[in-house]
Design a protein around this motif. Structure first.
Motif, mmCIF file in Angstrom:
data_model
loop_
_atom_site.group_PDB
_atom_site.id
_atom_site.type_symbol
_atom_site.label_atom_id
_atom_site.label_comp_id
_atom_site.label_asym_id
_atom_site.label_seq_id
_atom_site.Cartn_x
_atom_site.Cartn_y
_atom_site.Cartn_z
ATOM 1 N N SER A 1 0.836 -1.192 0.000
ATOM 2 C CA SER A 1 0.000 0.000 0.000
ATOM 3 C C SER A 1 0.876 1.250 0.000
ATOM 4 C CB SER A 1 -0.892 0.020 1.240
ATOM 5 O OG SER A 1 -0.078 0.128 2.412
ATOM 6 N N ASP A 2 0.279 2.382 -0.374
ATOM 7 C CA ASP A 2 1.013 3.644 -0.316
ATOM 8 C C ASP A 2 1.512 3.920 1.093
ATOM 9 O OD1 ASP A 2 0.561 4.008 -2.977
ATOM 10 O OD2 ASP A 2 -0.733 5.773 -2.767
ATOM 11 N N GLU A 3 0.720 3.554 2.086
ATOM 12 C CA GLU A 3 1.096 3.817 3.478
ATOM 13 C C GLU A 3 2.378 3.095 3.859
ATOM 14 O OE1 GLU A 3 -2.872 4.985 2.761
ATOM 15 O OE2 GLU A 3 -1.952 2.998 2.460
ATOM 16 N N ARG A 4 2.625 1.933 3.265
ATOM 17 C CA ARG A 4 3.862 1.193 3.544
ATOM 18 C C ARG A 4 4.993 1.609 2.623
ATOM 19 N NH1 ARG A 4 4.801 -5.321 2.757
ATOM 20 N NH2 ARG A 4 7.032 -5.315 3.241
ATOM 21 N N LEU A 5 4.659 1.886 1.374
ATOM 22 C CA LEU A 5 5.687 2.174 0.383
ATOM 23 C C LEU A 5 6.270 3.578 0.531
ATOM 24 C CD1 LEU A 5 7.245 1.245 -2.109
ATOM 25 C CD2 LEU A 5 5.303 1.979 -3.508
ATOM 26 N N LEU A 6 5.429 4.565 0.813
ATOM 27 C CA LEU A 6 5.895 5.949 0.849
ATOM 28 C C LEU A 6 6.998 6.197 1.880
ATOM 29 C CD1 LEU A 6 2.596 7.889 0.172
ATOM 30 C CD2 LEU A 6 4.680 7.956 -1.207
ATOM 31 N N PRO A 7 6.937 5.624 3.086
ATOM 32 C CA PRO A 7 8.058 5.842 4.018
ATOM 33 C C PRO A 7 9.382 5.303 3.494
ATOM 34 C CG PRO A 7 6.126 5.081 5.210
ATOM 35 C CD PRO A 7 5.811 4.944 3.748
ATOM 36 N N LEU A 8 9.352 4.195 2.756
ATOM 37 C CA LEU A 8 10.576 3.672 2.162
ATOM 38 C C LEU A 8 11.126 4.630 1.114
ATOM 39 C CD1 LEU A 8 9.598 -0.086 1.629
ATOM 40 C CD2 LEU A 8 11.138 0.832 3.366
ATOM 41 N N LEU A 9 10.230 5.149 0.276
ATOM 42 C CA LEU A 9 10.649 6.105 -0.744
ATOM 43 C C LEU A 9 11.176 7.383 -0.116
ATOM 44 C CD1 LEU A 9 7.650 5.651 -3.216
ATOM 45 C CD2 LEU A 9 10.005 4.857 -3.572
ATOM 46 N N ASP A 10 10.505 7.823 0.946
ATOM 47 C CA ASP A 10 10.928 9.051 1.616
ATOM 48 C C ASP A 10 12.301 8.881 2.264
ATOM 49 O OD1 ASP A 10 10.414 11.750 2.413
ATOM 50 O OD2 ASP A 10 10.006 11.026 4.435
ATOM 51 N N ALA A 11 12.520 7.730 2.892
ATOM 52 C CA ALA A 11 13.816 7.470 3.535
ATOM 53 C C ALA A 11 14.945 7.425 2.513
ATOM 54 C CB ALA A 11 13.763 6.159 4.309
ATOM 55 N N ALA A 12 14.627 7.026 1.299
ATOM 56 C CA ALA A 12 15.638 6.958 0.245
ATOM 57 C C ALA A 12 15.848 8.299 -0.441
ATOM 58 C CB ALA A 12 15.227 5.920 -0.799
ATOM 59 N N GLY A 13 15.029 9.299 -0.118
ATOM 60 C CA GLY A 13 15.148 10.603 -0.749
ATOM 61 C C GLY A 13 14.428 10.713 -2.068
ATOM 62 N N ALA A 14 13.485 9.792 -2.323
ATOM 63 C CA ALA A 14 12.790 9.790 -3.607
ATOM 64 C C ALA A 14 11.572 10.703 -3.626
ATOM 65 C CB ALA A 14 12.359 8.375 -3.966
ATOM 66 N N VAL A 15 11.067 11.079 -2.457
ATOM 67 C CA VAL A 15 9.882 11.930 -2.380
ATOM 68 C C VAL A 15 10.330 13.368 -2.181
ATOM 69 C CG1 VAL A 15 7.711 12.370 -1.181
ATOM 70 C CG2 VAL A 15 8.583 10.030 -1.357
ATOM 71 N N PRO A 16 9.974 14.282 -3.081
ATOM 72 C CA PRO A 16 10.414 15.668 -2.929
ATOM 73 C C PRO A 16 9.779 16.325 -1.708
ATOM 74 C CG PRO A 16 8.852 15.467 -4.749
ATOM 75 C CD PRO A 16 9.172 14.080 -4.305
ATOM 76 N N PRO A 17 10.485 17.241 -1.060
ATOM 77 C CA PRO A 17 9.921 17.942 0.098
ATOM 78 C C PRO A 17 8.616 18.640 -0.262
ATOM 79 C CG PRO A 17 12.270 18.410 -0.132
ATOM 80 C CD PRO A 17 11.862 17.678 -1.371
ATOM 81 N N GLY A 18 7.644 18.510 0.611
ATOM 82 C CA GLY A 18 6.366 19.183 0.397
ATOM 83 C C GLY A 18 5.423 18.500 -0.558
ATOM 84 N N ALA A 19 5.758 17.273 -0.972
ATOM 85 C CA ALA A 19 4.859 16.544 -1.879
ATOM 86 C C ALA A 19 3.620 16.106 -1.110
ATOM 87 C CB ALA A 19 5.570 15.338 -2.476
ATOM 88 N N ALA A 20 2.505 16.756 -1.392
ATOM 89 C CA ALA A 20 1.273 16.492 -0.651
ATOM 90 C C ALA A 20 0.569 15.258 -1.200
ATOM 91 C CB ALA A 20 0.340 17.696 -0.740
ATOM 92 N N PRO A 21 -0.053 14.457 -0.326
ATOM 93 C CA PRO A 21 -0.853 13.319 -0.799
ATOM 94 C C PRO A 21 -1.900 13.769 -1.813
ATOM 95 C CG PRO A 21 -0.583 13.234 1.582
ATOM 96 C CD PRO A 21 -0.043 14.572 1.141
ATOM 97 N N GLY A 22 -1.958 13.089 -2.924
ATOM 98 C CA GLY A 22 -2.901 13.449 -3.974
ATOM 99 C C GLY A 22 -2.426 14.576 -4.864
ATOM 100 N N GLY A 23 -1.236 15.119 -4.574
ATOM 101 C CA GLY A 23 -0.696 16.224 -5.362
ATOM 102 C C GLY A 23 -0.096 15.755 -6.672
#
Length: 258
Positions: free
Chosen positions: A127-149
């Motif tokens: 799920s996104d809830e499990r995957l997003l923290p992994l992506l964030d820890a790796a630096g793949a999610v840009p700062p301020g990326a809002a859910p649904g954005g």
């Protein structure tokens, strides 16, 4: 080296990306190396094409670009980063199984070998809830990326398909090859602070070739492909390939980190 054909360096990018991470590489590779970044379907100028999620369709998309090599007799090298490492390995194995010319060196970075755990590709159906923290820890999610954005709408579908592809490539790699072990030397590169593929894990790629493998560590996290040390390292490795093949020796990356 000015009178010689340059070593051809063919690059593949990480999951969720086009090829922009390689745009500045020509400034750092050094003399005697000509780089080409290969874009997978479903992004940038190929955004209208269906994305690939399986090994056979990937091989079908790539194989024609490497058979035969553009300059017979001129050494060429593959580099793949993260997902791109699995793509480069899969391509090399497909060429080997087809009895076609092989790269003089296979370089992989920021990727656990297929027989090691991989947090991201192992979570391709999470799920996104499990995957997003992994992506964030790796630096793949840009700062301020809002859910649904915009980032979630535009990038997450590509990332998910790419992680599905990575999982498929890892599973396929673990199946025995009818051509036997890969006879291509390898350069295995890790980022010192990479949480997804630390140096000790990346060094395990040495189990995936019957030829010599050299492990190197460079500064940076999972996206050290954006820094200056990696293209300089790969450029040096390409020149080692040039010298050793010109001298009739088996190409290795022995001097790549020196």
């Amino acid at each position: 080296m000015s009178d010689e054909q340059p070593v051809g360096l063919h690059c593949f990018a990480h999951a969720g990306a086009g090829v922009s991470c390689y745009y500045g590489w020509h400034r750092e590779l050094g003399e005697g190396v000509a780089s080409t970044a290969h874009l997978l379907p479903g992004r940038e100028r190929r955004r209208r094409e269906p994305r690939l999620t399986g090994r056979d369709e990937l091989v079908a998309d790539l194989l024609g670009h490497f058979t035969p090599p553009a300059r017979p007799g001129t050494p060429w090298v593959l580099y793949g980063h993260s997902l791109g490492a699995l793509v480069a390995y899969t391509l090399t194995r497909a060429l080997h199984e087809a009895g076609l010319p092989l790269p003089a060196l296979l370089a992989v970075g920021a990727c656990p070998p297929p027989d090691a755990a991989s947090d991201l590709s192992d979570s391709c159906t999470a799920s996104d809830e499990r995957l997003l923290p992994l992506l964030d820890a790796a630096g793949a999610v840009p700062p301020g990326a809002a859910p649904g954005g915009l980032w979630h709408r535009a990038v997450m579908p590509v990332l998910r398909d790419d992680l599905t592809l990575a999982d498929a490539l890892r599973r396929a790699a673990r199946q025995p090859s009818p051509a036997g072990p890969l006879p291509v030397p390898m350069l295995c590169v890790a980022g010192r602070d990479d949480p997804l593929a630390p140096p000790g894990v990346v060094a395990g790629w040495s189990r995936w070739t019957a030829a010599r493998a050299v492990a190197r560590t460079v500064p940076g996290d999972h996206f050290f492909v954006r820094g200056r040390e990696l293209p300089r390292l790969v450029g040096r490795a390409c020149r080692v390939v040039r010298r050793t093949t010109a001298g009739g020796a088996a190409p290795v990356a022995a001097g790549a980190g020196r």
